[in-house]
Design an enzyme around this catalytic site. Structure first.
Site, PDB file in Angstrom:
ATOM      1  N   CYS A 163      45.984  34.174  41.401  1.00 61.09           N
ATOM      2  CA  CYS A 163      45.967  35.361  42.255  1.00 61.09           C
ATOM      3  C   CYS A 163      45.852  35.030  43.738  1.00 61.09           C
ATOM      4  CB  CYS A 163      44.833  36.283  41.821  1.00 61.09           C
ATOM      5  SG  CYS A 163      44.963  36.739  40.075  1.00 61.09           S
ATOM      6  N   HIS A 303      39.812  40.792  48.657  1.00 61.11           N
ATOM      7  CA  HIS A 303      40.426  40.512  47.352  1.00 61.11           C
ATOM      8  C   HIS A 303      40.126  41.686  46.427  1.00 61.11           C
ATOM      9  CE1 HIS A 303      42.208  38.220  44.191  1.00 61.11           C
ATOM     10  NE2 HIS A 303      41.089  38.097  43.505  1.00 61.11           N
ATOM     11  N   GLU A 314      32.259  38.588  46.138  1.00 55.97           N
ATOM     12  CA  GLU A 314      32.980  38.613  47.410  1.00 55.97           C
ATOM     13  C   GLU A 314      32.103  39.204  48.506  1.00 55.97           C
ATOM     14  OE1 GLU A 314      37.277  39.758  49.444  1.00 55.97           O
ATOM     15  OE2 GLU A 314      36.818  40.546  47.450  1.00 55.97           O
ATOM     16  N   LYS A 335      43.859  47.178  46.548  1.00 56.66           N
ATOM     17  CA  LYS A 335      44.087  47.128  45.098  1.00 56.66           C
ATOM     18  C   LYS A 335      43.590  48.403  44.418  1.00 56.66           C
ATOM     19  CE  LYS A 335      43.938  42.070  44.363  1.00 56.66           C
ATOM     20  NZ  LYS A 335      43.613  41.595  45.716  1.00 56.66           N
ATOM     21  N   HIS A 340      46.182  45.299  40.781  1.00 58.27           N
ATOM     22  CA  HIS A 340      46.121  43.880  41.123  1.00 58.27           C
ATOM     23  C   HIS A 340      47.460  43.229  40.772  1.00 58.27           C
ATOM     24  CE1 HIS A 340      44.966  39.901  41.820  1.00 58.27           C
ATOM     25  NE2 HIS A 340      43.902  39.784  41.046  1.00 58.27           N
ATOM     26  N   PHE A 399      42.051  32.455  39.527  1.00 50.18           N
ATOM     27  CA  PHE A 399      41.514  31.697  38.399  1.00 50.18           C
ATOM     28  C   PHE A 399      41.550  30.199  38.723  1.00 50.18           C
ATOM     29  CE2 PHE A 399      42.629  34.883  34.744  1.00 50.18           C
ATOM     30  CZ  PHE A 399      41.647  35.732  35.211  1.00 50.18           C
TER      31      PHE A 399
END
Length: 413
Positions: A163, A303, A314, A335, A340, A399
């Site tokens: 991502c 994010h 975050e 998002k 996402h 990830f």
């Protein structure tokens, strides 16, 4: 001396809209693009909702004979690249072809093509596999097809860092121009993973929201009642250009890219580090590369995935990087509206951040109705906000603990 890099073209494609203006207007209006999945029957799936691109016609961008040679993620990349190049007014010809490159990322690539061709193999044997299977599915063919389309003969690259992939693509394209290896880069990312395997795989991880009865409310970053992310699709592509080149063309400049930071958590295959240190290091690196203090930043496009651990960590990372100034910034997760978009999200959000600077407007985080006590910063809840934005940052984390932060600045001649 490193060269200055500016953004002269933006091409966006998401569940909120097709084209940059449609996306921007939808985002500042706080409109969700999330709905029940239509690409396949999701009845048996725990997560039945997604941010699908609606009304996309590949024949507007690709010749009919070539459509079958390209997975949908490549078609999206071509469309977003065309939007960006048209917006920039950049022409590629014999005089500059070797100085224009392409850097387009994807986290997953041609999932729908892989699923379709695998079914053919099982049902009819290897003779049924399309000869276009491999070039239609592999990740670097988005960059390859865009390069062919525009005749761009400079660096031709692709990243696959989950991502954070397209944020890394923008950052690395920025560095290519800074060091003089190209004068312009068509850079970004594309994703089209709303397929049975894509949705089923993320659902098996229990990463997806199951708020199926209210799709438009399902993506709710920083909200106490968030229950997972909503998978999205689409593409974001920017034209990054050396300042002198842009000025010589009289190009419109949305923003200047001034900093890029990358880091690793070295912690877990899917979860972010518990203290937010890895994400914080990426933000710190972006500030350091720009030679500025965090106090100059007034907006962050987060994010902000809407998963319980990510939003909390975050928030911790922003506090760790910015200290008390963290409470003085506007932070939003778009998002909440697009879903996402996996490997495409960083570039889409990079474009949105440039537009936020250009328009001096912070898009909102929608569905923020029950603030999480652990997420206690200013997330521009539910309604867009006019603001003075000199510097803005955008974050992408993936990830494997891979992190990327980009720092943009309002252009001053």
């Amino acid at each position: 001396m490193s060269r200055r890099v500016v953004i002269t073209g933006i091409g966006l494609l998401s569940s909120v809209g097709i084209g940059t203006e449609a996306n921007w207007q939808g985002l500042v209006a706080g409109r969700s693009g999330v709905a029940r999945i239509t690409k396949f029957d999701p009845t048996d799936f725990s997560a039945q909702i997604a941010g699908e691109v609606k009304g996309f016609d590949p024949l507007q961008f690709v010749d009919k004979k070539d459509v079958k040679k390209m997975d949908v993620f490549i078609q999206y990349a071509i469309a977003a690249s065309q939007f960006a190049m048209d917006d920039a007014g950049l022409k590629v010809g014999p005089d500059n072809a070797t100085r224009v490159g392409v850097f387009i990322a994807s986290g997953i690539g041609g999932f729908s093509t892989i699923e379709r061709e695998h079914s053919k193999l099982l049902e009819g044997g290897p003779g049924k596999i399309s000869p276009f299977f491999i070039p239609a599915a592999i990740i670097n063919l988005a960059a390859g097809q865009v390069s062919i389309r525009f005749g761009a003969k400079g660096p031709n690259l692709a990243t696959c860092t989950a991502c954070a992939a397209s944020a890394h693509a923008l950052g690395d394209a920025y560095e290519i121009i800074r060091r003089g290896d190209a004068d312009a880069m068509i850079a970004g990312g594309s994703e089209a993973a709303i397929t049975p395997m894509g949705v089923g795989g993320f659902a098996a991880m229990r990463a997806l929201s199951t708020r199926n009865d209210a799709p438009e409310k399902a993506s709710r970053p920083f909200d106490l009642e968030r229950d997972g992310f909503v998978i999205g699709e689409g593409a974001g592509v920017l034209v990054l250009e050396e300042l002198g080149s842009a000025l010589s063309r009289g190009a419109r400049i949305y923003a200047e890219m001034v900093g890029y930071g990358a880091s690793a958590d070295a912690f877990h295959i899917t979860a972010p580090s518990e203290d937010g240190a890895g994400a914080s290091r990426a933000m710190e690196a972006a500030l350091r590369s720009a030679g500025v203090d965090g106090s100059v930043v007034s907006y962050i496009n987060a994010h902000g995935t809407s998963t319980p651990p990510n939003d909390r960590l975050e928030t911790a990372a922003v506090k760790r990087c910015f200290g008390e100034h963290a409470r003085s910034m506007g932070i939003s997760s778009t998002k909440s509206m697009t879903g996402h978009m996996l490997g495409a999200s960083g570039a889409l959000e990079g474009g949105i951040t440039a537009l936020a600077i250009h328009h001096q407007m912070m898009p909102p985080t929608i569905n923020l109705e029950h603030p999480d006590p652990d997420c206690d910063l200013d997330y521009v809840p539910n309604v867009c906000r006019g603001a003075s934005i000199a510097y803005a940052m955008t974050n992408s984390f993936g990830f494997g603990g891979t992190n990327a932060s980009l720092l943009l600045k309002r252009f001053e001649g």
